[in-house]
Design a protein around this motif. Sequence first.
Motif, PDB file in Angstrom:
ATOM      1  N   LEU A 196       0.849  -1.189   0.000  1.00  0.00           N
ATOM      2  CA  LEU A 196       0.000   0.000   0.000  1.00  0.00           C
ATOM      3  C   LEU A 196       0.881   1.234   0.000  1.00  0.00           C
ATOM      4  CD1 LEU A 196      -2.416  -1.100   2.840  1.00  0.00           C
ATOM      5  CD2 LEU A 196      -3.189  -0.481   0.548  1.00  0.00           C
ATOM      6  N   GLY A 197       0.489   2.276  -0.709  1.00  0.00           N
ATOM      7  CA  GLY A 197       1.238   3.526  -0.659  1.00  0.00           C
ATOM      8  C   GLY A 197       2.276   3.648  -1.751  1.00  0.00           C
ATOM      9  N   THR A 198       3.271   4.489  -1.509  1.00  0.00           N
ATOM     10  CA  THR A 198       4.271   4.795  -2.530  1.00  0.00           C
ATOM     11  C   THR A 198       5.632   4.243  -2.119  1.00  0.00           C
ATOM     12  OG1 THR A 198       4.890   6.878  -1.475  1.00  0.00           O
ATOM     13  CG2 THR A 198       3.069   6.970  -3.038  1.00  0.00           C
ATOM     14  N   ALA A 199       6.644   4.499  -2.955  1.00  0.00           N
ATOM     15  CA  ALA A 199       7.981   3.953  -2.697  1.00  0.00           C
ATOM     16  C   ALA A 199       8.509   4.388  -1.333  1.00  0.00           C
ATOM     17  CB  ALA A 199       8.936   4.390  -3.804  1.00  0.00           C
ATOM     18  N   GLY A 200       8.345   5.663  -1.006  1.00  0.00           N
ATOM     19  CA  GLY A 200       8.919   6.154   0.243  1.00  0.00           C
ATOM     20  C   GLY A 200       7.925   6.261   1.391  1.00  0.00           C
ATOM     21  N   SER A 201       6.650   6.168   1.074  1.00  0.00           N
ATOM     22  CA  SER A 201       5.622   6.320   2.102  1.00  0.00           C
ATOM     23  C   SER A 201       4.665   5.137   1.998  1.00  0.00           C
ATOM     24  CB  SER A 201       4.839   7.622   1.904  1.00  0.00           C
ATOM     25  OG  SER A 201       5.717   8.728   1.784  1.00  0.00           O
ATOM     26  N   GLU A 218       7.219  12.761   0.929  1.00  0.00           N
ATOM     27  CA  GLU A 218       8.182  13.444   0.076  1.00  0.00           C
ATOM     28  C   GLU A 218       7.519  14.553  -0.752  1.00  0.00           C
ATOM     29  OE1 GLU A 218       7.760  10.128   0.101  1.00  0.00           O
ATOM     30  OE2 GLU A 218       9.547   9.514   1.210  1.00  0.00           O
ATOM     31  N   SER A 219       6.353  14.228  -1.333  1.00  0.00           N
ATOM     32  CA  SER A 219       5.716  15.209  -2.220  1.00  0.00           C
ATOM     33  C   SER A 219       5.301  16.456  -1.451  1.00  0.00           C
ATOM     34  CB  SER A 219       4.486  14.610  -2.898  1.00  0.00           C
ATOM     35  OG  SER A 219       4.824  13.397  -3.515  1.00  0.00           O
ATOM     36  N   LEU A 220       4.785  16.253  -0.227  1.00  0.00           N
ATOM     37  CA  LEU A 220       4.365  17.409   0.547  1.00  0.00           C
ATOM     38  C   LEU A 220       5.574  18.245   0.971  1.00  0.00           C
ATOM     39  CD1 LEU A 220       1.517  15.823   2.681  1.00  0.00           C
ATOM     40  CD2 LEU A 220       1.262  17.666   1.036  1.00  0.00           C
ATOM     41  N   ALA A 221       6.651  17.565   1.353  1.00  0.00           N
ATOM     42  CA  ALA A 221       7.857  18.291   1.769  1.00  0.00           C
ATOM     43  C   ALA A 221       8.405  19.105   0.602  1.00  0.00           C
ATOM     44  CB  ALA A 221       8.901  17.321   2.289  1.00  0.00           C
ATOM     45  N   ALA A 222       8.321  18.542  -0.609  1.00  0.00           N
ATOM     46  CA  ALA A 222       8.831  19.255  -1.783  1.00  0.00           C
ATOM     47  C   ALA A 222       8.043  20.541  -2.044  1.00  0.00           C
ATOM     48  CB  ALA A 222       8.773  18.340  -3.005  1.00  0.00           C
ATOM     49  N   GLN A 223       6.821  20.599  -1.525  1.00  0.00           N
ATOM     50  CA  GLN A 223       5.992  21.798  -1.702  1.00  0.00           C
ATOM     51  C   GLN A 223       6.155  22.784  -0.544  1.00  0.00           C
ATOM     52  OE1 GLN A 223       3.920  22.440  -4.359  1.00  0.00           O
ATOM     53  NE2 GLN A 223       4.732  20.593  -5.312  1.00  0.00           N
ATOM     54  N   GLY A 224       7.070  22.447   0.373  1.00  0.00           N
ATOM     55  CA  GLY A 224       7.270  23.330   1.522  1.00  0.00           C
ATOM     56  C   GLY A 224       6.259  23.096   2.625  1.00  0.00           C
TER      57      GLY A 224
END
Lengths: 628, 252
Positions: free
Chosen positions: A371-376, A444-450
């Motif tokens: 379930l989820g993504t590669a890092g999460s 990761e995606s949220l962190a990339a958006q600050g």
Amino acid sequence: MKVRSKSELDELRKKGWECLRPSGGISLVVGMASCGLAAGAEAVYRKAVEIAGRRPGDCRILKTGCLGFCQREPLVEVRTSAGERMVYGPVASSELEGYIEEWSRGIFPDKGKIGPLPPLPPNPPPTASLLSWLPDHPFYKHQVRLASRNCGHIDPEDLAQALALGSYQGLARCLSAHSPEEVLREVKSSGLRGRGGAGYPTGSKWETARNAPGANRYLICNADEGDPGAYMDRSLLEGDPHAILEGMIIGAYATGSRHGLIYVRMEYPLAIERMRHAIEEASSLGFLGEDILGTGFAFDVDIVEGAGAFVSGEETALIAAIEGRMAEPRPRPPYPAIEGLYGCPTIINNVETWANIPMIIENGASWFAGLGTAGSKGTKVFSLVGAVAHTGLVEVPMGTPLRAIVEEIGGGARPGRKLKAVQTGGPSGGCIPAERFDLPVDYESLAAQGSIMGSGGMVVLDDESCMVDIARYFLDFTRSESCGKCTPCREGLDRMLHILENIADGKGTEQDLDRLIDMSLGIKDASLCGLGKSAPNPILTTLNDFRHEYLAHVLDRSCPAGVCKALITYGIDSGACSGCEACAKFCPTGAISGEKDLPHRIEVEKCVKCGACREVCRFEAIRVGAAG
Amino acid sequence: MELYLDGKIYEAGEGQTVLELARACGVPVPSLCYHEGLKPYGACRLCLVEVIGGGRPGIHSSCTLPVSPGLEILTASQKVLNARKITAELLLARSPDNPAIRRIAAQCGVPHTDLPSHHESCILCGRCVRACAQLEVHAIGFARRGMDRRVTVPFSKASRACIACRACCNVCPTGAIESVIFPDRIQIKHLESEPLELEKALCTRCGKPYVPDRAWRHVQQKQPAFLKAAQPVCPSCRRSEQISRLMGRSHG
């Protein structure tokens, strides 16, 4: 009575299943978590009990936790002896008599009907598994309820029902068939990351604590949920306390801990009550205490009530609070996993993290990692609130696009409104603008958006929200919740709030915007703990994506969303006003006058711009214009 | 063990902090809440350094960061200088009139600030609170949070625990805690609390006022092996007593 054998456990599960699935007549299951109670579930429950008293054997009344769809509380699920399940809401106690009459005749009227749940099979499932929810309902169909698997199905105060759905099966398996090392390896390879905000790998944390020198180890469940608009932890504690306890016992086994503590904020009295009850029940059946399930393993859990400071959710501050000191963070290293509570290795995980553990053990690390993504990996529980059609408790696989959460589960904007952004991660997070709603929601995606995942608060903002005001709101929150120990957080948030208030008052300059960015970056780097390090995020993200709104405030001295009081005036459109007098009745300062059936007007000097008139006007006659 | 400060190798000892190492090696790092006699606290955020290798990367307070083999530290990276500058400016905005703060702020490149000023004498470095705690007196502590944080005594009343040892005054970098030594008593004022006056106990030899009675009893209680049966004797009487003893005369 301590459970000592599989047959004893099966007997209990059978009993629990009989509660869950009526053998004759109907069962009404009332959602009685804080969300339901706030909407009037107590009155519904009492009325239901009263009616059921008049129909013995025909109608049973059960309680459950949060069903998730908070928008439609009070929620009632009806179960028939044929295994059918239907969810209704909002249900008023006055309508209950009629509903029960029809339901007991097998009729499901359309009024208030949300949809059917898949039927309960005649026998309890052999292992803990995910019960499906309303597969065709837009609010539920994208959801995968893992941490919240039993919330809304079981009575959180009846351990037998939790057992029927597989609670403590994972623990039994651990203790009988796996070494602590194997359990640790399983959690590590599942890829589970902390659900409290920072997303640190859970297995690595456990391993560090397990390998740290010291005879004593502590486990802590961090239930000091404090983000405005966030209630994930509360719902889990109130809906399925045994999932959390089981996770903690498994964690204790894997790390060699003897004592566990649940640090719950005192503002969650129902969560505390239900958890206390759950600990008692689990202890009396031998899932907690000495010689757990007859294996010789011992672990106990206590509750510590936190006295309501946001910063005590920070792990070192939380430890200080439990030790009886002021809840102030301290620099790390040393990390709590090495030197924590009373100087002993201490594992601190969030409520949701613990609730995930039993399912990892039951279904295996690879199932979870699927379930989820590669890092999460896995799922994440969110509390979806704000300017969205359907608010509620939502659990989706990591990586689900923000759009699916907001527009499908949440049902998009309210009628006539346009979505502007989603604020994730609470006061430590940031705003994701509507243009980027395709963003997958993972660490990761949220962190990339600050922004950050945070603990899972999700506040939806529409065109009635001013981004300067939103940044000001969150900064006001972090400023007043700063413990004041370190200079940048204490002094910096105060001065930045001063600058933001100036901007909202129409006294700001363009240089102020650059100043805010410089200060934000400096404070993020310089602050001692996560509070100060993340408090500037709402400012940075709004300045990045909504700079035009800030510029409107400092250059044009206007607030495009019509929120910042110094920059707006209220007026009445005489063409639209029907003279119904509703606004005049609600105006707290008596600023509205006029004769009945004739257009009214607002006296600018008396108006405090509270917006009460706009809320009650049914003719859209209240207009917000630029000040001056 | 060996580690790197600004690219150069240095030898560090077990148990040392990065700030102690930097000081020992002559690498300038400003600090305020750090005091060599007190437990590190990490609150003022001036002694920030950047870890770029051998540890968790990022900005850390060097007073609380233990040395470890292979650690790579920058003491003056742009990130460090920026963070320090903001911190120094915020301290200056809190206490713009204080000479010590002005000096530190100027060192960090902030000669003045246009941020709203608060004119506080106390900058909440916590040296006094830690000194008091380390002496096991616990007369002063922090109260409230955020901008309302204060060093104070319970209920802002004249302290019943303070022994007027004046350790707090001595470690305070801004002179925010005042004390006056009178011949027969000591007056101490913990910021906004009621002033406390403690009479001095009389020297049992010459009868002149010596130390505050409470201080004497505190030390006696904490160090019973030395002082259990002793009586307060002032330094000059003690000296003459010792001379007498050395010269073989009985004292009295």
